[in-house]
Write a protein that holds these residues in place. Structure first.
Motif, short mmCIF file in Angstrom:
data_model
loop_
_atom_site.label_atom_id
_atom_site.label_comp_id
_atom_site.label_asym_id
_atom_site.label_seq_id
_atom_site.Cartn_x
_atom_site.Cartn_y
_atom_site.Cartn_z
N VAL A 63 -9.28 43.60 57.55
CA VAL A 63 -8.05 43.69 58.36
C VAL A 63 -6.90 44.18 57.48
CG1 VAL A 63 -6.34 42.35 59.65
CG2 VAL A 63 -8.78 41.85 59.90
N ASN A 64 -6.20 45.19 57.98
CA ASN A 64 -5.04 45.71 57.26
C ASN A 64 -3.80 44.98 57.75
OD1 ASN A 64 -3.38 47.41 55.76
ND2 ASN A 64 -3.14 48.79 57.52
N VAL A 65 -3.09 44.30 56.82
CA VAL A 65 -1.90 43.55 57.23
C VAL A 65 -0.69 44.46 57.11
CG1 VAL A 65 -0.47 41.55 56.76
CG2 VAL A 65 -2.94 41.41 56.48
N ILE A 66 0.01 44.65 58.24
CA ILE A 66 1.12 45.61 58.28
C ILE A 66 2.41 44.97 57.78
CG2 ILE A 66 2.52 47.02 59.85
CD1 ILE A 66 -0.02 47.30 61.59
N VAL A 101 -0.58 42.91 62.66
CA VAL A 101 -1.80 43.70 62.42
C VAL A 101 -1.98 44.68 63.58
CG1 VAL A 101 -2.93 41.83 61.16
CG2 VAL A 101 -3.31 42.04 63.61
N SER A 102 -2.83 45.66 63.37
CA SER A 102 -3.11 46.60 64.45
C SER A 102 -3.83 45.85 65.58
CB SER A 102 -3.97 47.73 63.90
OG SER A 102 -4.86 48.16 64.89
N PRO A 103 -3.49 46.14 66.85
CA PRO A 103 -4.12 45.42 67.96
C PRO A 103 -5.65 45.49 67.89
CG PRO A 103 -2.32 46.77 68.76
CD PRO A 103 -2.48 47.10 67.31
N ALA A 104 -6.17 46.61 67.36
CA ALA A 104 -7.63 46.75 67.29
C ALA A 104 -8.24 45.74 66.31
CB ALA A 104 -7.99 48.17 66.86
N GLU A 105 -7.41 45.23 65.38
CA GLU A 105 -7.96 44.32 64.37
C GLU A 105 -7.55 42.87 64.62
OE1 GLU A 105 -6.65 46.05 60.67
OE2 GLU A 105 -8.20 47.61 60.74
#
Ligand SMILES: NC(=O)c1ccc[n+]([C@@H]2O[C@H](COP(=O)([O-])OP(=O)(O)OC[C@H]3O[C@@H](n4cnc5c(N)ncnc54)[C@H](O)[C@@H]3O)[C@@H](O)[C@H]2O)c1
Ligand SMILES: N[C@@H](CCO)C(=O)O
Ligand code: NA
Length: 816
Positions: free
Chosen positions: A343-346, A361-365
Motif C-alpha cells: 500500500v502506498n501511503v499518500i 491512500v488510493s481508493p483501490a488500496e
C-alpha cells in the motif's frame, strides 16, 4: 551544449517539425552546440502497442500498420525536396518491413512477450528520429541519426528497464567524440540490454534519454519542448485562472509532478538534476514564450507559492484507540504492515495526543490497507486497545507547493481562511517539516472550490473572481448589471477584480452558468437559455455549482427573497442587498442574522437600505467603532417625498408629481410604500437598530401625510385616483407653508430611544430647508459632534446612485 528534447506532439506534424528545424538552426546561429532527442510521433506508440496485442490475438494488423507508414511517408513527401525523398523513404521502408515481419511472428506465435513489445514500439522512435534527421540535413544542419539502442545500456527489465548509467555515460561520450561537429538526433525512450535486446525506459522515457545525454556531456541546459507553456500554477481544467510559472526549483517540480502536473516526469530528470543542469520547459506551439525554468534553487523573485495541485480521489483511513498513546513502535508496525501489503501511503497525520493516525491512500488500496492493519493488530483489536480502522471515501487532497513558503508568516493563515470563507470543510492537514508542501484533505465535492479560492487568495498578481448570483433585474438590478458591464475592465485593472455573473433570476426567468453569463448580453441569454423562475431552484442550482467567493445580490423588494438570506449564509454566500425587508423583520431575527454572518465568516452589506448610495450606514458604523455615542439622528430619508415637496409648486397636481417620481425610478416598486411613510419608517428602524436599539417596526411613530382615503386605496391605480381627488388637501398644505415663507419637510428623528417621523413646516433657518430634487439628508448629533452635527446629504433615490451603492458593497466583499 544544449539538449533539445521534443515530445510526441512536437514531432507530430509537418508544421511542428518545421518549428523544430527552425529552433535547431537558431541555436546554431548562436554558435551553440546542440543535440536533439525526439519521441515517436503523437499516437504512434499507442497504435504500435495495440497492433502487438491484435497480432497476438490473431487479428489483422496490416491496415493499422499502413496508417503509421502512410503518416511517415506523407511527412517525408511534405518536408523533403523530391531529390532527397528516395533515400529517406528507402530507410523507412526497411523499418516497416522489419516491423511487419515482427508482427507476423507475433501473430504466428499467438503471444507477445514484453521483450517483443519493446522491440515493436521502438520503431516509433526509430522512424520519427530517422525522418527528422533527414529533414534537418536538407536544411543544412549536419544531423546524424543516433539509434539509442547502441548508446543507452540497461538491464533486461522490459517495459521499464534500469539504466547502467556509468556504461551509458561512456557510450554517449564516445559517440559525441566520434561526431564532434554534428548534431546528433537521438531516439528517445529506447535502449538495449547487454545481449543487444531492445528495451524501453518507461513513462517519460524520452525525458530520461535527454537527461542521460545531457548528464553524459555535461550540457549547459536541457530543453523539454512540449505542447503547453510550462508548469502551471494549477491544473487549468480545474482552475481557469491558472498561469504558467517562470521558475521552479527541482524539488518544487518533483512535488508538483507527484501531485499530477504531467509536464515533465522529474524522476526521469534525475541525471540532469544530480549535475545541477537547468531544465527549461518550452512550448513548440508558442516558441517565443519564456516557459518554465527549473533549477537547483527556487527563485526569490517569484511568488512564494508555486503551485496548487491535487489528487482527486483518496480514501481516508483512521486508526485510533487508547492503546496507541505512548506505545513505542506502534507506527513502525503500522507502516511496515502497509508496506508489506504494497500500500502506498499518500499522506499521514497524527495529533500529538497520539490517540489517532489518519492516512490517505488510493481508493483501490483502501481495502488491502484496512485488512493489513487488522491482521497486524489483531490482538490489540481483540483487547479493545485499538478500534477497527475506519475507511472513508469521497475525499481529495489539495496541496500547496513552494520552497520559500517556510519563510512566509501568515501564509497558512491565508490558505485556511480562504477555505473557511468559501465554506470548505477541512478533514485533515499535513505539512512536511521541509514546508515545501502543505496538504489538506477536503471532500471531493469541494475540491474545485477549494483549488479556486486558494488560487485566488495565494497568487497576488492575478485577478480575484467574485461569483455573483443576481436576483432581481428591475430598475436597480438592470442598472447595476449595466454599470458592472461598463466598469468591468476598470475593476480588473484597478481592483484586480473579476465579476463572474454565475446566475440571474427575476420573477419570470432564471439562469445559472458556472462559466458566467455575459454582463452585456444577459437579457438575451436569459431569454434563450433561461427556465421559468423559481427561487427555490435558483438557490439549489447556485449551491450545486459550489463556487468560491460566491455573492448573492438581492435587487428585489421581495419578502420571499429576503427570507432566504440565512440559508445563503449557511452555504457560505455573502449577501449584498438593497432590499430593506430582511432588516425590518423582528429584532430577534435581525440580531440572529448578524450572528449567523459571523459564524460562517461571510459578508452582509446593505448600505443602500438607507439613503441609497449615500454613505449612511458606513458613517454610522465608523462613528460607533471609534467609540462615539449617538445622541440624536435627524433625517430626511424618503427620496420620493423629498422630490414631491421640492417639485410640487402649483404647476402640476400632486398626483402628477408622484407619477414623475415613479417614472424617475425614485419610488418603491409600489409607490404607496413611500407615501404611507412605510419606506421611511423602515430606514429609521434600520438606523435605530444599527445604533444598537432593540426596536420593532411598530415602535416607529409615523405622522401620515396622506388623507385616509388614499391610504385605503386597494390598488396602485385606485391610489392615484384618490391622490387626484385629494388635490385640494395637498394644495392647502403647500399654501399654508408658503404663506409663512416655509417649505414642507418630512423629517425622521431618533432621540432618547424614540423613533418618529413628522411632517414639518421648515423655515429658512431650518438646516433641512435647502434641499432639492430627491435629496436625503442625515444629521448625526454625537458626543464628538455635539454642537455641530455631522451631516451627509445628496440624492437618496434613483437607479444610478442606488446601483452604484450596491456595486460599492460588492467591491467591499472582494476587499476581504
Ligand atoms: N429606487 C430606488 O431608488 C431604491 C433605492 C434603494 C433601494 N431600493 C430597493 O431596490 C429594490 C428594487 O427596486 P426596483 O425599483 O429595482 O424594483 P423593480 O420592481 O424595478 O424590480 C424588482 C425586480 O425583482 C424581481 N423580483 C421580484 N420578486 C422576485 C422573486 N420572488 N424572485 C425573483 N425575482 C423577483 C422582479 O422580477 C424585478 O426584476 C427594492 O427593494 C427597493 O427598496 C430602491
Ligand atoms: N423609494 C425610496 C428609494 C430609496 O430606498 C425613496 O424614495 O427614498
Ligand atoms: Na446608503
Amino acid at each position: 551544449m544544449k539538449i533539445l528534447k521534443f515530445g510526441g506532439t512536437s514531432v507530430g506534424s509537418a508544421q511542428s517539425i518545421s518549428t523544430l528545424v527552425q529552433l535547431v538552426k537558431e541555436q546554431q546561429q548562436q554558435d551553440e552546440a546542440v543535440a536533439v532527442v525526439c519521441s515517436a510521433m503523437s499516437g504512434v506508440t499507442n497504435t504500435l502497442l495495440q497492433l502487438v496485442t491484435e497480432a497476438s490475438e490473431g487479428k489483422a494488423y496490416v491496415t493499422g500498420l499502413k496508417t503509421i507508414e502512410d503518416r511517415h511517408f506523407g511527412l517525408v513527401r511534405t518536408l523533403l525536396e523530391v531529390k532527397h525523398q528516395n533515400v529517406a523513404l528507402l530507410g523507412l521502408r526497411l523499418y516497416f518491413n522489419e516491423l511487419e515481419e515482427l508482427l507476423a511472428g507475433v501473430r504466428a506465435l499467438g503471444e507477445a512477450s514484453p521483450r517483443t513489445s519493446d522491440r515493436v514500439v521502438a520503431y516509433g522512435e526509430l522512424c520519427s528520429n530517422y525522418t527528422i534527421a533527414h529533414v534537418l540535413r536538407q536544411h543544412g544542419v549536419n544531423a546524424v541519426f543516433a539509434d539509442a539502442r547502441q548508446l543507452i545500456r540497461t538491464d533486461s527489465h522490459h517495459g521499464k528497464a534500469a539504466v547502467d548509467e556509468a556504461l551509458t555515460n561512456q557510450l554517449v561520450k564516445d559517440f559525441f567524440s566520434r561526431h564532434a561537429d554534428a548534431v546528433p538526433v537521438f531516439t528517445g525512450f529506447i535502449a538495449s540490454d547487454q545481449h543487444g535486446n531492445t528495451t524501453t525506459l518507461g513513462r517519460g522515457g524520452s525525458d530520461y534519454t535527454a537527461a542521460l545525454v545531457g548528464a553524459a556531456v555535461g550540457a549547459d541546459q536541457v530543453q523539454i519542448w512540449t505542447d503547453v507553456d510550462g508548469f502551471m500554477t494549477a491544473d487549468p481544467r480545474l482552475v481557469k485562472r491558472a498561469f504558467p510559472l517562470k521558475q521552479l526549483s527541482y524539488n518544487e517540480a518533483i512535488e508538483l509532478s507527484y501531485f499530477g502536473a504531467k509536464v515533465v516526469h522529474p524522476p526521469t530528470m534525475l541525471p540532469a538534476i544530480a549535475r545541477g543542469i537547468p531544465i527549461i520547459v518550452k512550448n513548440t506551439f508558442n516558441p517565443s514564450f519564456s516557459g518554465t525554468a527549473i533549477g537547483p534553487k527556487s527563485s526569490v523573485n517569484c511568488s512564494l507559492v508555486k503551485g496548487i495541485t491535487s489528487i482527486p480521489a483518496i480514501s481516508m483511513l483512521t486508526v485510533q484507540g487508547g492503546g496507541m498513546v505512548g506505545y513505542k513502535g506502534f507506527s513502525g508496525r503500522l507502516f511496515s504492515a502497509l508496506a508489506q501489503a504494497g500500500v502506498n501511503v499518500i499522506l499521514i497525520t497524527q495529533a500529538s495526543s497520539e490517540h489517532s493516525i489518519t492516512l490517505a491512500v488510493s481508493p483501490a488500496e483502501a481495502q488491502a490497507a484496512s485488512t493489513a492493519i487488522e491482521a497486524e493488530f489483531r490482538y490489540e483489536l481483540l483487547s479493545g486497545r485499538l478500534s477497527k480502522p475506519s475507511v472513508e471515501e469521497g475525499y481529495s487532497v489539495m496541496a500547496v507547493v513552494g520552497e520559500n513558503m517556510k519563510q512566509a508568516i501568515g501564509l497558512s493563515g491565508k490558505l485556511f481562511s480562504a477555505l473557511g470563507r468559501s465554506g470548505v470543510n477541512i478533514s485533515a492537514i499535513a505539512q512536511g517539516s521541509s514546508e515545501l508542501n502543505i496538504s489538506v484533505v477536503v471532500s471531493s465535492e469541494d475540491l474545485s472550490k477549494a483549488l479556486n479560492s486558494v488560487h485566488d487568495a495565494l497568487f497576488l498578481s492575478p485577478v480575484k473572481t467574485l461569483n455573483v448570483f443576481c436576483c432581481g433585474t428591475g430598475n436597480i438590478g438592470a442598472t447595476l448589471l449595466r454599470q458592472l458591464a461598463q466598469h468591468q475592465e476598470h475593476l480588473q485593472t484597478s481592483r484586480h477584480l473579476r465579476i463572474n455573473l454565475a446566475g440571474v433570476c427575476n420573477s419570470r426567468q432564471m439562469l445559472c452558468n458556472r462559466d458566467g453569463i455575459s454582463l452585456k448580453n444577459w437579457q438575451n441569454e436569459l431569454v434563450e437559455h433561461g427556465e421559468p423562475a423559481s427561487l427555490e431552484r435558483f438557490m439549489e442550482q447556485a449551491a450545486l455549482l459550489n463556487l468560491p467567493n460566491a455573492v448573492f445580490l438581492d435587487n428585489t423588494g421581495s419578502t420571499d427573497v429576503a427570507g432566504v438570506y440565512r440559508e445563503l449564509f449557511g452555504q457560505s454566500f455573502s449577501v449584498v442587498t438593497c432590499n430593506k425587508i430582511r432588516n425590518c423583520g423582528t429584532f430577534s431575527d435581525y440580531h440572529k442574522d448578524k450572528q449567523v454572518v459571523r459564524k460562517y465568516g461571510v459578508d452582509y452589506y446593505y448600505e443602500t437600505n438607507v439613503g441609497a448610495g449615500l454613505p449612511v450606514i458606513k458613517t454610522l458604523h465608523d462613528l460607533l467603532i471609534s467609540g462615539d455615542q449617538v445622541l440624536k439622528i435627524e433625517a430626511i430619508l424618503s427620496g420620493t417625498i423629498s422630490y414631491l415637496f421640492n417639485e410640487y409648486r402649483g404647476d402640476k397636481t400632486f398626483a402628477a408629481v408622484v407619477r414623475e417620481a415613479q417614472q424617475s425610478g425614485f419610488t418603491e416598486p409600489d409607490p404607496r410604500d413611500d407615501l404611507s411613510g412605510l419606506d421611511f419608517a423602515r430606514k429609521m428602524l434600520i438606523l435605530a437598530r444599527e445604533t444598537g436599539l432593540p426596536v420593532e417596526l411598530q415602535d416607529v411613530q409615523i405622522q401620515p401625510i396622506l388623507p385616509e382615503s388614499c391610504t385605503a386605496a386597494p390598488t396602485v391605480e385606485a391610489f392615484y385616483q384618490e391622490l387626484e381627488k385629494s388635490e385640494p388637501y395637498f394644495a392647502s398644505l403647500k399654501e399654508e407653508a408658503a404663506a409663512s415663507g416655509k417649505v414642507l419637510r418630512y423629517i425622521g428623528s431618533l432621540e432618547g430611544g424614540k423613533v418618529k417621523i413628522e411632517l414639518v413646516m421648515a423655515s429658512p433657518e431650518h438646516p433641512f430647508f435647502g434641499l432639492s430634487g430627491s435629496d436625503n439628508i442625515i444629521s448625526f448629533t454625537t458626543d464628538r459632534y455635539r454642537l455641530n452635527p455631522m451631516v451627509v446629504k445628496g440624492p437618496g433615490a434613483g437607479a444610478e446612485v442606488t446601483a452604484a451603492g450596491v456595486l460599492a458593497d460588492l467591491v467591499r466583499v472582494a476587499a476581504y
